[in-house]
Motif scaffolding. Structure first.
Motif, PDB file in Angstrom:
ATOM      1  N   ALA A 129       0.831  -1.206   0.000  1.00  0.00           N
ATOM      2  CA  ALA A 129       0.000   0.000   0.000  1.00  0.00           C
ATOM      3  C   ALA A 129       0.867   1.259   0.000  1.00  0.00           C
ATOM      4  CB  ALA A 129      -0.935   0.006   1.207  1.00  0.00           C
ATOM      5  N   PHE A 130       1.923   1.253   0.797  1.00  0.00           N
ATOM      6  CA  PHE A 130       2.801   2.419   0.858  1.00  0.00           C
ATOM      7  C   PHE A 130       3.525   2.654  -0.473  1.00  0.00           C
ATOM      8  CE2 PHE A 130       6.884   4.495   1.696  1.00  0.00           C
ATOM      9  CZ  PHE A 130       6.415   5.701   2.194  1.00  0.00           C
ATOM     10  N   LEU A 131       3.981   1.582  -1.112  1.00  0.00           N
ATOM     11  CA  LEU A 131       4.625   1.740  -2.421  1.00  0.00           C
ATOM     12  C   LEU A 131       3.679   2.405  -3.417  1.00  0.00           C
ATOM     13  CD1 LEU A 131       6.683  -1.487  -3.197  1.00  0.00           C
ATOM     14  CD2 LEU A 131       7.524   0.829  -2.872  1.00  0.00           C
ATOM     15  N   ASN A 132       2.419   2.001  -3.396  1.00  0.00           N
ATOM     16  CA  ASN A 132       1.440   2.587  -4.309  1.00  0.00           C
ATOM     17  C   ASN A 132       1.164   4.045  -3.936  1.00  0.00           C
ATOM     18  OD1 ASN A 132      -0.502   3.024  -6.238  1.00  0.00           O
ATOM     19  ND2 ASN A 132      -1.910   1.495  -5.472  1.00  0.00           N
ATOM     20  N   ALA A 133       0.957   4.292  -2.659  1.00  0.00           N
ATOM     21  CA  ALA A 133       0.620   5.650  -2.216  1.00  0.00           C
ATOM     22  C   ALA A 133       1.758   6.633  -2.478  1.00  0.00           C
ATOM     23  CB  ALA A 133       0.277   5.627  -0.728  1.00  0.00           C
ATOM     24  N   ALA A 134       2.952   6.278  -2.066  1.00  0.00           N
ATOM     25  CA  ALA A 134       4.066   7.218  -2.120  1.00  0.00           C
ATOM     26  C   ALA A 134       4.738   7.306  -3.487  1.00  0.00           C
ATOM     27  CB  ALA A 134       5.110   6.832  -1.071  1.00  0.00           C
ATOM     28  N   PHE A 135       4.784   6.175  -4.211  1.00  0.00           N
ATOM     29  CA  PHE A 135       5.561   6.149  -5.442  1.00  0.00           C
ATOM     30  C   PHE A 135       4.762   5.748  -6.683  1.00  0.00           C
ATOM     31  CE2 PHE A 135       8.404   5.049  -1.880  1.00  0.00           C
ATOM     32  CZ  PHE A 135       9.205   6.169  -1.894  1.00  0.00           C
ATOM     33  N   GLY A 136       3.482   5.411  -6.502  1.00  0.00           N
ATOM     34  CA  GLY A 136       2.670   5.009  -7.643  1.00  0.00           C
ATOM     35  C   GLY A 136       3.028   3.632  -8.176  1.00  0.00           C
ATOM     36  N   ILE A 137       3.671   2.818  -7.354  1.00  0.00           N
ATOM     37  CA  ILE A 137       4.044   1.463  -7.765  1.00  0.00           C
ATOM     38  C   ILE A 137       3.029   0.492  -7.171  1.00  0.00           C
ATOM     39  CG2 ILE A 137       5.796  -0.355  -7.624  1.00  0.00           C
ATOM     40  CD1 ILE A 137       7.869   1.952  -7.268  1.00  0.00           C
ATOM     41  N   CYS A 138       2.223  -0.093  -8.025  1.00  0.00           N
ATOM     42  CA  CYS A 138       1.194  -1.039  -7.594  1.00  0.00           C
ATOM     43  C   CYS A 138       1.726  -2.457  -7.816  1.00  0.00           C
ATOM     44  CB  CYS A 138      -0.095  -0.804  -8.384  1.00  0.00           C
ATOM     45  SG  CYS A 138      -1.388  -2.014  -8.055  1.00  0.00           S
ATOM     46  N   LEU A 139       2.142  -3.106  -6.728  1.00  0.00           N
ATOM     47  CA  LEU A 139       2.713  -4.450  -6.850  1.00  0.00           C
ATOM     48  C   LEU A 139       1.711  -5.446  -7.423  1.00  0.00           C
ATOM     49  CD1 LEU A 139       4.840  -4.790  -3.587  1.00  0.00           C
ATOM     50  CD2 LEU A 139       5.612  -4.274  -5.900  1.00  0.00           C
ATOM     51  N   GLY A 140       0.470  -5.385  -6.958  1.00  0.00           N
ATOM     52  CA  GLY A 140      -0.552  -6.286  -7.492  1.00  0.00           C
ATOM     53  C   GLY A 140      -0.780  -6.072  -8.979  1.00  0.00           C
ATOM     54  N   CYS A 141      -0.702  -4.803  -9.404  1.00  0.00           N
ATOM     55  CA  CYS A 141      -0.863  -4.489 -10.829  1.00  0.00           C
ATOM     56  C   CYS A 141       0.298  -5.048 -11.643  1.00  0.00           C
ATOM     57  CB  CYS A 141      -0.967  -2.983 -11.037  1.00  0.00           C
ATOM     58  SG  CYS A 141      -2.364  -2.220 -10.201  1.00  0.00           S
ATOM     59  N   LEU A 142       1.489  -5.050 -11.054  1.00  0.00           N
ATOM     60  CA  LEU A 142       2.653  -5.595 -11.747  1.00  0.00           C
ATOM     61  C   LEU A 142       2.574  -7.118 -11.868  1.00  0.00           C
ATOM     62  CD1 LEU A 142       5.471  -3.405 -10.149  1.00  0.00           C
ATOM     63  CD2 LEU A 142       4.515  -3.207 -12.460  1.00  0.00           C
ATOM     64  N   ILE A 143       1.974  -7.757 -10.882  1.00  0.00           N
ATOM     65  CA  ILE A 143       1.820  -9.211 -10.895  1.00  0.00           C
ATOM     66  C   ILE A 143       0.657  -9.637 -11.783  1.00  0.00           C
ATOM     67  CG2 ILE A 143       1.301 -11.225  -9.433  1.00  0.00           C
ATOM     68  CD1 ILE A 143       2.610  -9.652  -7.127  1.00  0.00           C
ATOM     69  N   TYR A 144      -0.300  -8.759 -11.985  1.00  0.00           N
ATOM     70  CA  TYR A 144      -1.533  -9.088 -12.716  1.00  0.00           C
ATOM     71  C   TYR A 144      -1.303  -9.738 -14.079  1.00  0.00           C
ATOM     72  CZ  TYR A 144      -5.848  -8.557 -15.302  1.00  0.00           C
ATOM     73  OH  TYR A 144      -6.945  -8.798 -16.078  1.00  0.00           O
ATOM     74  N   PRO A 145      -0.410  -9.229 -14.944  1.00  0.00           N
ATOM     75  CA  PRO A 145      -0.248  -9.878 -16.251  1.00  0.00           C
ATOM     76  C   PRO A 145       0.159 -11.350 -16.148  1.00  0.00           C
ATOM     77  CG  PRO A 145       0.792  -7.725 -16.273  1.00  0.00           C
ATOM     78  CD  PRO A 145       0.392  -8.006 -14.849  1.00  0.00           C
ATOM     79  N   VAL A 146       0.994 -11.669 -15.176  1.00  0.00           N
ATOM     80  CA  VAL A 146       1.394 -13.066 -14.982  1.00  0.00           C
ATOM     81  C   VAL A 146       0.196 -13.890 -14.520  1.00  0.00           C
ATOM     82  CG1 VAL A 146       2.890 -14.603 -13.633  1.00  0.00           C
ATOM     83  CG2 VAL A 146       3.760 -12.407 -14.463  1.00  0.00           C
ATOM     84  N   ALA A 147      -0.541 -13.359 -13.552  1.00  0.00           N
ATOM     85  CA  ALA A 147      -1.715 -14.077 -13.046  1.00  0.00           C
ATOM     86  C   ALA A 147      -2.774 -14.236 -14.136  1.00  0.00           C
ATOM     87  CB  ALA A 147      -2.301 -13.331 -11.853  1.00  0.00           C
ATOM     88  N   ALA A 148      -2.940 -13.219 -14.964  1.00  0.00           N
ATOM     89  CA  ALA A 148      -3.947 -13.285 -16.033  1.00  0.00           C
ATOM     90  C   ALA A 148      -3.607 -14.391 -17.030  1.00  0.00           C
ATOM     91  CB  ALA A 148      -4.060 -11.942 -16.744  1.00  0.00           C
ATOM     92  N   ARG A 149      -2.333 -14.614 -17.267  1.00  0.00           N
ATOM     93  CA  ARG A 149      -1.925 -15.702 -18.165  1.00  0.00           C
ATOM     94  C   ARG A 149      -2.169 -17.066 -17.543  1.00  0.00           C
ATOM     95  NH1 ARG A 149       3.744 -13.755 -19.130  1.00  0.00           N
ATOM     96  NH2 ARG A 149       3.146 -11.605 -19.151  1.00  0.00           N
TER      97      ARG A 149
END
Length: 162
Positions: A129-149
């Motif tokens: 949550a802090f990575l997303n809030a402070a730096f705009g880095i969404c870890l779940g969003c980065l993992i999403y393409p792998v999970a979607a496959r």
């Protein structure tokens, strides 16, 4: 990604500022859970369970209809002007699902009498949550393409609906 209609995000997209606003609230709630856990594990479990419900709402209904998304739309968005940048909903919903899993595991840890386990899972969610809030880095969003496959096509399509 620029929005050709700066007044309102198109379907399947959200104003990038909304999820970051939600991430700031989530960061504060999760940090509070960790502080409270030092004094009262049951209170920490209850607050983390509330946050888990917020994550579940975001995963099921999308960022616009989640509790923090509604606060952003009602109180913040009208005061900061139209959006100029949007992002897709599906990765955000997946990120909320990941947050829910960590929060649920934290609740289970606290409820089972293991404040260390509860704190570790809360800490993982807090870090994301802090990575997303402070730096705009969404870890779940980065993992999403792998999970979607890895997901069957019908499940991947279901997570894309706003």
């Amino acid at each position: 990604m620029s929005n050709p209609n700066p007044g309102k995000p198109p379907n399947g997209q959200v104003d990038v500022r909304g999820p970051r606003f939600a991430a700031w609230i989530t960061t504060a709630v999760l940090a509070l859970v960790l502080v409270i856990s030092v004094f009262s594990v049951p209170a920490a479990a209850i607050l983390l369970a509330v946050q888990a419900v917020v994550f579940a709402a975001g995963a099921l209904s999308g960022p616009r209809r989640s509790p923090y998304g509604r606060i952003f739309a009602a109180l913040v968005a009208p005061r900061i002007g139209p959006t100029s940048e949007v992002e897709p909903v599906a990765p955000l919903r997946f990120a909320q699902l990941v947050g829910f899993v960590f929060a649920a595991l934290g609740v289970i840890g606290f409820a089972a009498g293991s404040p260390v386990a509860g704190s570790i899972f809360t800490g993982f969610a807090l870090f994301a949550a802090f990575l997303n809030a402070a730096f705009g880095i969404c870890l779940g969003c980065l993992i999403y393409p792998v999970a979607a496959r890895l997901l069957p096509k019908s499940a991947a399509t279901a997570t894309q609906n706003p």
